[in-house]
Design a protein around this motif. Structure first.
Motif, PDB file in Angstrom:
ATOM      1  N   LEU A 452     -10.285   4.601  -8.375  1.00 29.36           N
ATOM      2  CA  LEU A 452      -9.703   3.304  -8.041  1.00 29.36           C
ATOM      3  C   LEU A 452      -8.272   3.452  -7.531  1.00 29.36           C
ATOM      4  N   LYS A 453      -7.516   4.380  -8.130  1.00 29.00           N
ATOM      5  CA  LYS A 453      -6.129   4.584  -7.700  1.00 29.00           C
ATOM      6  C   LYS A 453      -6.077   5.143  -6.290  1.00 29.00           C
ATOM      7  N   THR A 454      -6.975   6.077  -5.967  1.00 34.57           N
ATOM      8  CA  THR A 454      -7.015   6.615  -4.609  1.00 34.57           C
ATOM      9  C   THR A 454      -7.367   5.533  -3.599  1.00 34.57           C
ATOM     10  N   SER A 455      -8.365   4.715  -3.921  1.00 31.74           N
ATOM     11  CA  SER A 455      -8.740   3.614  -3.039  1.00 31.74           C
ATOM     12  C   SER A 455      -7.616   2.593  -2.934  1.00 31.74           C
ATOM     13  N   LEU A 456      -6.923   2.331  -4.042  1.00 34.72           N
ATOM     14  CA  LEU A 456      -5.804   1.395  -4.024  1.00 34.72           C
ATOM     15  C   LEU A 456      -4.686   1.893  -3.122  1.00 34.72           C
ATOM     16  N   ASP A 457      -4.324   3.176  -3.244  1.00 37.64           N
ATOM     17  CA  ASP A 457      -3.266   3.742  -2.399  1.00 37.64           C
ATOM     18  C   ASP A 457      -3.661   3.717  -0.930  1.00 37.64           C
ATOM     19  N   SER A 458      -4.941   3.964  -0.641  1.00 32.90           N
ATOM     20  CA  SER A 458      -5.399   3.922   0.754  1.00 32.90           C
ATOM     21  C   SER A 458      -5.287   2.518   1.325  1.00 32.90           C
ATOM     22  N   HIS A 459      -5.623   1.515   0.535  1.00 31.38           N
ATOM     23  CA  HIS A 459      -5.508   0.133   1.001  1.00 31.38           C
ATOM     24  C   HIS A 459      -4.052  -0.274   1.191  1.00 31.38           C
ATOM     25  N   VAL A 460      -3.181   0.190   0.302  1.00 33.14           N
ATOM     26  CA  VAL A 460      -1.766  -0.164   0.416  1.00 33.14           C
ATOM     27  C   VAL A 460      -1.160   0.420   1.692  1.00 33.14           C
ATOM     28  N   VAL A 461      -1.404   1.701   1.947  1.00 38.28           N
ATOM     29  CA  VAL A 461      -0.832   2.314   3.142  1.00 38.28           C
ATOM     30  C   VAL A 461      -1.441   1.722   4.414  1.00 38.28           C
ATOM     31  N   GLU A 462      -2.704   1.329   4.365  1.00 41.75           N
ATOM     32  CA  GLU A 462      -3.323   0.706   5.532  1.00 41.75           C
ATOM     33  C   GLU A 462      -2.721  -0.671   5.793  1.00 41.75           C
ATOM     34  N   LYS A 463      -2.380  -1.385   4.747  1.00 42.26           N
ATOM     35  CA  LYS A 463      -1.772  -2.712   4.908  1.00 42.26           C
ATOM     36  C   LYS A 463      -0.410  -2.604   5.583  1.00 42.26           C
ATOM     37  N   TYR A 464       0.447  -1.736   5.076  1.00 47.96           N
ATOM     38  CA  TYR A 464       1.805  -1.628   5.634  1.00 47.96           C
ATOM     39  C   TYR A 464       1.833  -0.869   6.955  1.00 47.96           C
ATOM     40  N   LYS A 465       0.789  -0.104   7.219  1.00 50.07           N
ATOM     41  CA  LYS A 465       0.727   0.598   8.503  1.00 50.07           C
ATOM     42  C   LYS A 465       0.595  -0.375   9.668  1.00 50.07           C
ATOM     43  N   LYS A 466      -0.017  -1.519   9.427  1.00 53.74           N
ATOM     44  CA  LYS A 466      -0.151  -2.519  10.488  1.00 53.74           C
ATOM     45  C   LYS A 466       1.221  -3.050  10.902  1.00 53.74           C
ATOM     46  N   VAL A 521       1.392  10.858  -3.916  1.00 54.67           N
ATOM     47  CA  VAL A 521       2.706  11.514  -3.921  1.00 54.67           C
ATOM     48  C   VAL A 521       3.817  10.493  -3.711  1.00 54.67           C
ATOM     49  N   VAL A 522       3.635   9.587  -2.748  1.00 54.42           N
ATOM     50  CA  VAL A 522       4.624   8.544  -2.465  1.00 54.42           C
ATOM     51  C   VAL A 522       3.914   7.199  -2.428  1.00 54.42           C
ATOM     52  N   ASP A 523       4.705   6.155  -2.528  1.00 52.16           N
ATOM     53  CA  ASP A 523       4.151   4.810  -2.438  1.00 52.16           C
ATOM     54  C   ASP A 523       3.683   4.527  -1.013  1.00 52.16           C
ATOM     55  N   GLY A 524       2.657   3.671  -0.889  1.00 53.54           N
ATOM     56  CA  GLY A 524       2.110   3.370   0.429  1.00 53.54           C
ATOM     57  C   GLY A 524       3.109   2.719   1.369  1.00 53.54           C
ATOM     58  N   LEU A 525       4.033   1.934   0.824  1.00 50.03           N
ATOM     59  CA  LEU A 525       5.052   1.294   1.657  1.00 50.03           C
ATOM     60  C   LEU A 525       5.950   2.326   2.312  1.00 50.03           C
ATOM     61  N   TYR A 526       6.429   3.296   1.538  1.00 46.99           N
ATOM     62  CA  TYR A 526       7.301   4.333   2.087  1.00 46.99           C
ATOM     63  C   TYR A 526       6.535   5.246   3.041  1.00 46.99           C
ATOM     64  N   ALA A 527       5.288   5.539   2.712  1.00 47.86           N
ATOM     65  CA  ALA A 527       4.492   6.427   3.570  1.00 47.86           C
ATOM     66  C   ALA A 527       4.249   5.803   4.939  1.00 47.86           C
ATOM     67  N   ALA A 528       3.975   4.498   4.977  1.00 47.22           N
ATOM     68  CA  ALA A 528       3.693   3.834   6.251  1.00 47.22           C
ATOM     69  C   ALA A 528       4.936   3.746   7.126  1.00 47.22           C
ATOM     70  N   TRP A 529       6.106   3.560   6.507  1.00 48.69           N
ATOM     71  CA  TRP A 529       7.339   3.375   7.271  1.00 48.69           C
ATOM     72  C   TRP A 529       8.137   4.663   7.444  1.00 48.69           C
ATOM     73  N   MET A 530       7.639   5.781   6.968  1.00 46.15           N
ATOM     74  CA  MET A 530       8.402   7.023   7.009  1.00 46.15           C
ATOM     75  C   MET A 530       8.749   7.444   8.431  1.00 46.15           C
ATOM     76  N   ALA A 531       7.800   7.373   9.355  1.00 45.45           N
ATOM     77  CA  ALA A 531       8.056   7.779  10.739  1.00 45.45           C
ATOM     78  C   ALA A 531       9.111   6.893  11.384  1.00 45.45           C
ATOM     79  N   ASN A 532       9.034   5.586  11.178  1.00 46.66           N
ATOM     80  CA  ASN A 532      10.023   4.684  11.773  1.00 46.66           C
ATOM     81  C   ASN A 532      11.406   4.878  11.174  1.00 46.66           C
ATOM     82  N   VAL A 533      11.457   5.114   9.856  1.00 44.90           N
ATOM     83  CA  VAL A 533      12.750   5.314   9.197  1.00 44.90           C
ATOM     84  C   VAL A 533      13.447   6.563   9.729  1.00 44.90           C
ATOM     85  N   ILE A 534      12.693   7.580  10.075  1.00 41.32           N
ATOM     86  CA  ILE A 534      13.287   8.821  10.603  1.00 41.32           C
ATOM     87  C   ILE A 534      13.635   8.695  12.077  1.00 41.32           C
ATOM     88  N   LEU A 535      12.788   8.064  12.875  1.00 40.43           N
ATOM     89  CA  LEU A 535      12.997   8.025  14.323  1.00 40.43           C
ATOM     90  C   LEU A 535      13.933   6.897  14.761  1.00 40.43           C
TER      91      LEU A 535
END
Length: 577
Positions: A452-466, A521-535
């Motif tokens: 459930l935690k793996t599925s939850l993290d996948s849904h979180v990162v997919e939400k913020y990736k949009k 390893v990291v929260d889905g919010l930070y993972a989705a925005w990591m590329a934008n925060v760096i670039l």
């Protein structure tokens, strides 16, 4: 709109459309290569492949948009700088920010459109694409009889041929095993030659067999006399011509129900993802509470059959329970009152129990924001912490009283048990069994919560990736436009190389963030925005350098720095000496 704005937009939109189409095509080819083996030999037809490629093209658009913005902005402003148009515009008193503004506004609108595309269009396209892809995978390859090999593509038949003539119709020396009865190889057809062809729109296959034999071994039958063994019959039928008709329905492309794939995270918009995240969070919380209740039942003697969960877990559980109850209340009472369908007769009692600040409007034009306000005002129940402390103290007092009264009895019973060998073995065996049950329960619960935690993290990162993929159009523009003004080169040479370099960084960071989020390893919010925060800071840096007309890609720019550092170091050495 001024002429300058028209010039910039005209120079930008043309390369953007071309690069966007090229980027979609390249990303589509790379993506389709994963499923290339599933298309071979299935005679799918042009329309099926075109439909699948169309759906997957929509799937790749959110990733192609940032690449197209990066390349087109580099080409546009690089070309303006190469032909000294950028210098002439600056000479007339117009700043670089004003020159970039028209294309920047276009990219902001493009980012909004990319967000709508990711939230509304892409999930629907993914649902239809993966449903169609599943049907293609389940479809059997087209009829392909090969010399000297058994072919099992037709259900319940095995066919072997010795030679197939170039016309594709005539066959020599054919063997057919009939397994329709499900009793093994007891029905065999051997023919000297055969002609085959399909009819009724390739729905059926007909084989005309010539000069052969049909062998059948019938089931064993009991003889009439008692005590006799069972006997079987072997039948051989010789024929000059035999016609066999096979149904080719198993080769058709079936239409699978799309609702079977709707639970995947790629098929959901932000609203559906949010609902799934809430449901999975509630399921994880319920699983944790069930663990405490299940384990406590195995320790009734010294824990009183109850284990107090952590205070954070209890507060979160009460929060979710109050939210569920309030949603039910709003569904039954508040919403009909808002819509004007009934009077809020029962809502007055709810006000007294929840909060004096709860107000419900009777107007029919009340928006959903007021319903959200009602939910936010009543999520936390009154005096929950005080009541919880009282209950906990009462349980502890009862437990102490119980333990004090049972100490002597328990000690006496334990001594008597260990004096009896049979009873002691039975008690120890039961204790071991309880311990194993507890361990099994914990292991199964941990595995379930991990899934459930793996599925939850996948849904979180997919939400913020949009959100992140839409914003990446702006980040890529802030890199491409100033960089084009700095390098002053247009065309498809140097700008494309630089664009590919930055896009690879963007793609790698996005992929790594996605994997990190799935592994926890990291929260889905930070993972989705990591590329934008760096670039994004890189784009701000290039913009700052472009305003100063810094030549950061010229060797002289760095040679000056090196000379300054060398002079500083030489002067420092002279001071020490």
């Amino acid at each position: 709109m001024k002429k300058l704005d028209k010039l910039i937009l005209k120079s930008f939109i043309g390369p953007f459309i071309v690069t966007f189409l090229v980027a979609v095509f390249i990303l589509l080819l790379v993506y389709m290569m994963k499923y290339f083996d599933d298309f071979i030999g299935k005679n799918l037809g042009f329309m099926v492949l075109a439909e699948l490629m169309g759906y997957f093209s929509i799937n790749q658009m959110p990733m192609a948009l940032p690449l197209a913005v990066l390349i087109s902005s580099l080409m546009t402003y690089g070309k303006l700088g190469e032909h000294f148009e950028l210098t002439a515009i600056k000479g007339s008193g117009i700043s670089l920010l004003r020159i970039i503004l028209p294309a920047f506004v276009f990219c902001v609108m493009l980012a909004i459109g990319a967000f709508v595309l990711s939230d509304q269009v892409v999930p629907t396209a993914n649902l239809r694409a993966f449903s169609l892809l599943y049907d293609i995978k389940q479809t059997k390859p087209s009829l392909d009889l090969r010399e000297g090999q058994f072919y099992n593509g037709i259900p319940k038949y095995s066919i072997k041929i010795s030679k197939k003539y170039p016309d594709g119709v005539s066959i020599k020396d054919i063997i057919i095993y009939d397994h329709t009865a499900g009793d093994g190889n007891k029905r065999v057809i051997i023919a000297d030659s055969c002609r085959m062809y399909s009819f009724m729109g390739d729905r059926y296959l007909k084989m005309d067999l010539y000069n052969g034999n049909h062998y059948i071994e019938e089931e064993k039958k009991k003889s009439g006399r008692r005590g006799k063994d069972e006997i079987s019959q072997f039948v051989r039928t010789k024929f000059a011509n035999m016609d066999l008709v096979f149904s080719l329905a198993s080769f058709d492309l079936n239409d699978t129900d799309e609702s079977l794939f709707a639970d995947n995270r790629y098929m959901k918009g932000i609203k559906a993802l949010t609902q799934s995240i809430d449901s999975m969070s509630s399921s994880i919380l319920d699983s944790k509470f069930k663990v405490y209740a299940t384990i406590a039942s195995s320790y009734k003697l010294h824990l009183g059959g109850y284990i107090e969960p952590p205070i954070e877990l209890v507060e979160k559980k009460e929060y979710l329970d109050s939210l569920k109850e309030l949603r039910k209340q709003l569904k039954l009472d508040t919403i009909p009152a808002i819509l004007g369908e009934s009077k809020p007769s029962e809502l007055a009692n709810a006000k007294q129990d929840t909060s004096s600040e709860l107000k419900v409007s009777k107007k029919s034009n009340v928006k959903k924001g007021k319903v959200a306000a009602l939910v936010a005002a009543n999520l936390k129940p009154k005096n929950s912490q005080t009541e919880r402390k009282k209950k906990k103290k009462l349980r502890v007092d009862n437990l102490l009283i119980t333990n004090d009264s049972l100490i002597a009895v328990v000690k006496f019973k334990m001594d008597s048990i260990y004096k009896k060998l049979g009873v002691r073995d039975q008690v120890l065996s039961r204790a071991v069994g309880n311990a194993r049950n507890v361990k099994s329960t914990l292991n199964s619960t941990v595995l379930r919560m991990k899934g459930l935690k793996t599925s939850l993290d996948s849904h979180v990162v997919e939400k913020y990736k949009k959100y992140a993929q839409a914003f990446s159009c702006i980040a890529m523009f802030l890199i491409g436009a100033p960089l084009g003004a700095i390098i002053k080169r247009g065309g498809l040479g140097f700008p494309v190389i630089i664009s590919i370099f930055f896009f690879i960084i963007f793609y790698v960071l996005t992929s790594v963030g996605d994997k990190w989020a799935k592994s926890g390893v990291v929260d889905g919010l930070y993972a989705a925005w990591m590329a934008n925060v760096i670039l994004f800071p890189v784009g701000i840096f290039f913009l700052k350098q472009a305003r100063k007309d810094a030549k950061i890609f010229d060797a002289d720019f760095y040679s000056v720095w090196i000379e300054n550092i060398r002079g500083w170091w030489q002067s420092r050495r002279n001071d020490k000496s």
